[in-house]
Write a protein that holds these residues in place. Structure first.
Motif, short mmCIF file in Angstrom:
data_model
loop_
_atom_site.label_atom_id
_atom_site.label_comp_id
_atom_site.label_asym_id
_atom_site.label_seq_id
_atom_site.Cartn_x
_atom_site.Cartn_y
_atom_site.Cartn_z
N PHE A 50 11.72 3.28 -3.49
CA PHE A 50 10.29 3.49 -3.69
C PHE A 50 10.03 4.00 -5.09
O PHE A 50 10.82 4.76 -5.63
N TRP B 101 8.29 6.43 -6.77
CA TRP B 101 7.54 7.66 -6.52
C TRP B 101 6.64 8.03 -7.70
O TRP B 101 5.61 8.68 -7.53
N ASN B 102 7.08 7.63 -8.91
CA ASN B 102 6.27 7.91 -10.10
C ASN B 102 6.04 6.61 -10.87
O ASN B 102 6.52 5.56 -10.46
N ILE C 218 0.82 -1.21 0.00
CA ILE C 218 0.00 0.00 0.00
C ILE C 218 0.85 1.26 0.00
O ILE C 218 0.33 2.36 0.03
N GLY C 219 2.16 1.10 0.00
CA GLY C 219 3.04 2.26 -0.13
C GLY C 219 3.15 3.11 1.11
O GLY C 219 3.33 4.31 1.00
N PHE D 12 -2.62 11.68 -6.88
CA PHE D 12 -3.24 10.38 -7.12
C PHE D 12 -2.94 9.88 -8.52
O PHE D 12 -2.71 8.70 -8.75
N LYS E 45 4.00 1.61 -9.54
CA LYS E 45 3.98 2.95 -8.96
C LYS E 45 3.40 2.89 -7.55
O LYS E 45 2.43 2.20 -7.29
N GLY E 46 4.03 3.63 -6.64
CA GLY E 46 3.49 3.70 -5.29
C GLY E 46 3.80 2.51 -4.43
O GLY E 46 3.18 2.33 -3.38
N GLY F 162 1.15 5.35 -0.77
CA GLY F 162 1.49 5.28 -2.18
C GLY F 162 0.37 4.67 -3.00
O GLY F 162 0.20 4.96 -4.17
N LYS G 79 -0.33 11.09 -10.65
CA LYS G 79 1.07 10.95 -11.03
C LYS G 79 1.89 10.15 -10.02
O LYS G 79 2.94 9.63 -10.33
N GLY G 80 1.44 10.12 -8.78
CA GLY G 80 2.20 9.42 -7.76
C GLY G 80 2.81 10.39 -6.77
O GLY G 80 2.78 11.61 -6.95
N LEU G 81 3.37 9.83 -5.70
CA LEU G 81 3.93 10.66 -4.63
C LEU G 81 5.15 11.43 -5.09
O LEU G 81 5.70 12.23 -4.35
N GLY G 82 5.59 11.21 -6.32
CA GLY G 82 6.73 11.95 -6.83
C GLY G 82 6.50 13.44 -6.91
O GLY G 82 7.44 14.22 -7.00
N ASP H 63 -0.86 10.06 2.61
CA ASP H 63 0.55 9.72 2.52
C ASP H 63 0.78 8.36 1.87
O ASP H 63 1.89 8.03 1.49
N ARG I 287 5.56 2.83 3.32
CA ARG I 287 7.01 3.05 3.44
C ARG I 287 7.53 2.84 4.85
O ARG I 287 8.63 3.29 5.19
N MET J 74 9.43 14.30 -1.19
CA MET J 74 9.96 13.10 -0.54
C MET J 74 10.69 12.24 -1.57
O MET J 74 10.28 12.15 -2.72
#
Lengths: 312, 438, 301
Positions: free
Chosen positions: A183, A185-186, A167-168, B42, A210-211, B116, B44-47, B114, A170, B51
């Motif tokens: 991770f 991230w994208n 579920i990301g 949501f 991703k994630g 992912g 594109k991601g957490l990028g 938070d 981390r 962080m």
């Protein structure tokens, strides 16, 4: 009479050219025709009971160990415990291990799963190159804290990640004292080959999701084929050895096999951050009696990069 | 009779004026922006945040800890003070409970922000592992939310009954809602008995649950090996900090609501004075924990701790660290020791310092430790050696804060900010009312 | 006259050039194909089969890379008067050689071709050829081997286990001064047995190697192998010995135990009991408190 001679000469000349042309065309045509002879794609093999059988060529590959029907990637291989030995005395920061790992796991982010650290504990002690990867701990702090059982330890000691469950959050990355997890991230920018076939935690990075979290998987997909992990095979200096601790044997990239307990005793093997009690599966042999100076590795050292950009 | 009626008149919820409407619109606009920003995340991601693999937790997590911290005030003011007989705090109980409910709701939401893969949130319930501190956190947060809602609702029953009567003529529709929510409260003996017993039970229960919630949140950090987090002190340290932050928040709202809704008669200088004293005590306790937390590792100065502490005391985090400690704790103590400092206006300013300091203090807890891992940071881009939240990240964070304020605003709009029934009881107005049938 | 010759020749020449242009690429194309480097080993596994182990690599941009999916045609070249190397396909009814199969390399550039038993003779020459590959140049590698017999067993002498092995020719002549390797089969390789990496056969073609203590295996099972590696005359010969003289392994995996790092199905008992008791206790009370709300609702008198 002279005209007749000329005529016959001409005729012979023309005939010669025609024949030569025909011969060339004929040879090429026959050669092309012969090309199709073996295009059925079948290979003759001897079956275990001594019969000649025809098998499609694509099916024939070195499968030293075929997995039993009830093989579960979450359970692993019975009666085995995989360990790795890293010989710090031999490491010259050639980074072939990292390249092979990055390539075969389709790692396209900015953080490699296998990194060679430039280590120097204190100004008064010697610097050395230290390959770091997931230690596949026997008491893995990352597995302890995972809320959804997305990372797990198998009976053969390998710690894997199920990228379809993660579920990301981390937390595993925060818990790992070796900082060995990365991770996504994208959306990962992987080649098409990474998306082939069905996803299995056995082959991390194929594809990366991703994630979710990724890390070294000790290459179960290679172990299943009786092959060593990519880093072990790729190292030009035989830094890595890999094997089954219960067999008390590890094999390096050149195919040399050693008795593990003897190796660790004679070469004073140790583990990283032993005091934390994580019980890693990676043993390090201290950088003593080095053949190559530490400085030789500085040429290759890129402090801010561990994954090379591809041209595409 | 007249006094009682005046009481109701004063404390009954009023419509928003111009200021109220502008305030709500302001919050909604911030939330709209943050929703857009979250959509980006949501998609594109957490990028889109600042962080990366080393600073793997950032503003979202420190914001989450802040929300959980603030929410503890519900148990402090409503339960602890009530149970210990500090009746002066009665006017403040509803404010505290509303803060608690709003904060813990937004805390839960912030942790989802938070993630992912928030689309996989069901995995927590399908595949949850009781060995994981995150699962403990999910369990206690859910429990605490439920208790806080009940502890908010129960004392509202008599108030709803009063308000249903109050709005019968002027706003019949609203009156009907109050009527439904009052669950046929008449104040008869049977109901009173259940009521008192229930509130007492809730007050007792919420204290260990409140302790549990912030101890478990502290354990998200303390169960790791990292310098700055690997501390046996973390549970009590976090709880002490939570009481400080929560009290600061109560004072802020006391001041604002008093002014906005003209509640000077009910939230008096005495209340500010008492809260000021309480704040001094709590800040001193928290300072004590901070001394333990920083002085002893500094004394030993192991390699890992030394690097981390250097960053806090003298290095890249020093400005933030000293502002949070001095501005958020030391200055408040010094100012509030004096009676003049505990007057409403100076206390309000100090409370702002305390709350803002508390928010940055959580940032100091989360980020610096992550940038001092046990093995050196190598093989990653230079920007990964530091952490700066991006604009989108700040927008989303602002959105969560705005959402919590909006929840509080709406609750304060429709709920009596000061418990009418309890205040009437304490002031003795009810003796004359007993003969009235509702 | 010359004019008409030239005219005729021109048209023929044009046709010739046209055909050459179309098909000639085949001939010139050899220069664009990759040249592979081949290694060929003949391996006889005693009491099992004989095979040809092929490895093909080529020099790529980043060093040597495996030649994947490369097809080889396998020929057996029979002993006869003519030493044949340049037989063209046209004389294909040659009794000097016969095609016995083909094989394609895998992702590692390796291929194993099991030689069908009818082609195994006491003296044999095999040829592997790359023919008609689109990517690789035509190439060939040959190997000639004489058959031999390697017998190996485990024996206990003076309460110490030994590996005994004897190498003899097909006519039972002992083969002396051959280098044999004695190893214990491990997952990714072979662990050397005894003091040395290899042993020379004596005048009886035999070796006797003491087995060291402390070799582990599942249920004590050990698979030894005695190998004659790539000898000039006999190729490679491997004899496997299955035994159970090893120390049984001790499986120390915690996979089936309840630990802090186990899956939910193996949660430690303490964590199953205590948190659940606490939660049930608290939520039980909360449910009662909600019921109390209903009670209040009902008792409006």
């Amino acid at each position: 009479m002279e005209e007749d001679k000329k005529k016959s000469r001409r005729k012979f000349f023309e005939l010669g050219i025609k024949f030569g042309l025909l011969a060339t065309v004929g040879t090429v045509a026959v050669a092309k025709a012969m090309d199709n002879e073996d295009s059925s794609g079948m290979v003759e093999l001897m079956s275990t009971d001594g019969n000649i059988i025809q098998v499609p060529a694509s099916e024939v590959h070195d499968v030293a160990h075929k997995q039993p029907e009830d093989y579960d990637p979450r359970v692993g291989i019975p009666d085995k415990k995989f360990v790795m030995v890293v010989d710090l005395a031999k490491c010259t920061n050639a980074l072939k291990c990292q390249e092979s790992c990055n390539k075969n796991h389709y790692i396209t982010g900015k953080n490699a799963w296998l990194k060679v650290y430039k280590m120097q504990e204190s100004e008064k002690t010697a610097p050395y190159w230290m390959p770091t990867l997931c230690q596949h701990c026997d008491k893995p702090p990352c597995v302890k804290v995972c809320p959804v059982d997305a990372t797990f330890k198998r009976q053969d000691g390998i710690v894997l990640i199920d990228n379809e469950r993660c579920i990301g959050c981390r937390f595993c990355m925060a818990a790992c004292p070796y900082s060995t997890r990365v991770f996504n991230w994208n959306e990962p920018d992987q080649p098409a080959a990474a998306h082939e076939g069905e996803y299995t935690p056995d082959y991390a990075g194929k594809p990366s999701v991703k994630g979710t979290v990724d890390k070294c998987d000790f290459c179960p997909h290679m172990i299943q084929m009786g092959e060593l992990p990519h880093c072990v095979s790729a190292c030009p200096n035989d830094v890595y050895s890999f094997g089954d601790m219960y067999e008390d044997a590890v094999t390096n990239g050149s195919g040399q096999t050693f008795k593990l307990s003897k190796l660790l005793e004679e070469r004073a093997g140790h583990r990283l951050l032993e005091g934390l009690g994580t019980e890693p599966s990676v043993f390090y042999l201290p950088p003593v009696d080095r053949n190559v100076d530490f400085e030789e590795g500085l040429e290759n050292y890129t402090e801010f990069q561990s994954v090379k950009k591809t041209e595409e | 009779m007249k006094q009682y009626d005046k009481l109701i008149q004063d404390l009954a919820p009023k419509k928003f004026g111009l200021r109220g409407t502008i305030w709500v619109i302001f919050l909604v606009v911030i939330i709209m922006f943050s929703l857009y920003a979250y959509y980006q995340q949501f998609d594109k991601g957490l990028g889109i945040t600042g962080m990366r693999d080393y600073a793997l937790w950032g503003v979202y997590i420190s914001n989450f800890v802040f929300f959980v911290a603030i929410s503890l005030v519900g148990s402090l003011v409503t339960a602890v003070l009530r149970l210990s007989g500090a009746n002066w705090a009665t006017p403040l109980t509803r404010i505290s409970e509303v803060i608690a409910v709003a904060a813990i709701m937004m805390g839960g939401l912030t942790i989802i922000i938070d993630m992912g893969r928030p689309d996989r949130i069901l995995n927590i319930f399908l595949h949850g592992r009781l060995q994981s501190p995150i699962i403990w956190d999910v369990l206690v947060i859910t429990t605490y939310l439920f208790i806080s809602v009940l502890l908010l609702y129960y004392p509202l029953l008599p108030d709803f009954a009063i308000l249903k009567k109050h709005f019968k003529e002027t706003q019949p529709k609203l009156g009907k809602y109050y009527s439904k929510m009052s669950l046929n409260w008449t104040g008869n003996a049977k109901q009173e008995k259940i009521y008192n017993k229930s509130i007492h039970t809730l007050s007792v229960m919420i204290i260990p649950v409140a302790f549990a919630i912030h101890t478990v949140t502290a354990w998200l950090f303390a169960t790791t090996y990292r310098a700055g987090w690997d501390s046996t002190n973390f549970g009590p340290y976090f709880i002490a900090g939570a009481f400080v932050a929560g009290s600061g928040a109560v004072v802020m709202l006391m001041f604002i609501l008093r002014k906005t809704y003209h509640l000077e008669e009910y939230i008096t200088d005495m209340h500010f004075d008492k809260m000021g004293k309480l704040l001094v005590l709590l800040c001193l306790v928290y300072l004590y924990f901070n001394i333990n937390e920083f002085l002893i590792p500094a004394y030993k100065s192991t390699n890992e701790e030394a690097a981390h502490l250097h960053g806090l005391f003298f290095g890249e985090f020093s400005l933030m660290f000293w502002l949070a400690i001095i501005g958020g704790l030391v200055v408040p103590v010094i100012v509030l020791i004096f009676r003049k400092g505990r007057k409403p206006v100076p206390l309000f300013i100090i409370a702002i310092l305390v709350v803002v300091g508390a928010w940055w203090k959580r940032y100091i807890i989360v980020t610096p430790t992550l940038l001092h891992p046990l093995l050196p940071i190598q093989g990653v881009p230079e920007s990964w050696h530091s952490y700066f939240p991006t604009g989108l990240e700040w927008t989303i964070t602002a959105g969560t804060l705005a959402a919590s304020l909006l929840i509080m605003t709406i609750l304060f709009r429709y709920l009596p900010i000061i418990p009418i029934h309890e205040t009437a009881e304490e002031k003795g107005f009810l003796k004359t009312e007993k003969t009235e049938t509702l | 006259m010359i004019k008409s010759v030239i005219f005729r020749s021109k048209s023929v020449l044009l046709i010739f050039m046209g055909v050459l242009a179309l098909f000639g690429n085949e001939a010139y194309g050899q220069k664009d194909k990759i040249g592979a480097r081949l290694t060929l080993e003949h391996v006889k596994v005693m009491n099992e089969n004989s095979s040809l182990k092929i490895k093909a690599i080529f020099k790529g941009e980043e060093g040597y890379e495996p030649a994947k999916n490369l097809n080889f045609t396998i020929y057996k070249i029979n002993e006869s008067e003519v030493d044949s190397e340049e037989i063209s396909e046209e004389d294909s009814e040659a009794v000097l050689e016969e095609k016995i199969g083909d094989v394609t390399t895998n992702m590692e550039g390796k291929a194993t071709f099991v030689i069908p038993s009818q082609f195994v003779t006491s003296l044999a020459t095999y040829s592997i050829r790359i023919e008609n590959s689109d990517t690789y140049q035509d190439d060939e590698e040959e190997i000639t081997v004489m058959d031999a017999i390697l017998e190996a067993s485990v024996e206990e002498i003076d309460s110490v286990y030994h590996i005994k092995a004897q190498l003899v020719s097909i006519d039972n002549e002992p083969l002396a001064e051959q280098t044999l390797r004695v190893g214990l089969k491990r997952l990714f390789g072979s662990l050397s047995i005894g003091e040395d990496d290899s042993y020379e056969t004596d005048e009886n073609g035999a070796i006797l190697v003491p087995v060291q203590d402390g070799l582990t295996g599942v249920d004590g099972k050990l698979n030894f192998q005695v190998t004659l590696k790539e000898s000039d005359d006999y190729g490679s010969i491997i004899a496997y010995i299955k035994s159970d003289i090893g120390v049984p392994i001790k499986n120390e995996s915690t996979f089936y135990q309840r630990t802090l790092w186990s899956p939910p199905s193996k949660t430690p008992i303490f964590l199953l009991i205590v948190p659940n008791i606490i939660l049930i206790g608290i939520w039980g009370v909360l449910v009662l408190l909600v019921i109390n709300l209903f009670k209040i609702y009902k008792s409006k008198n």
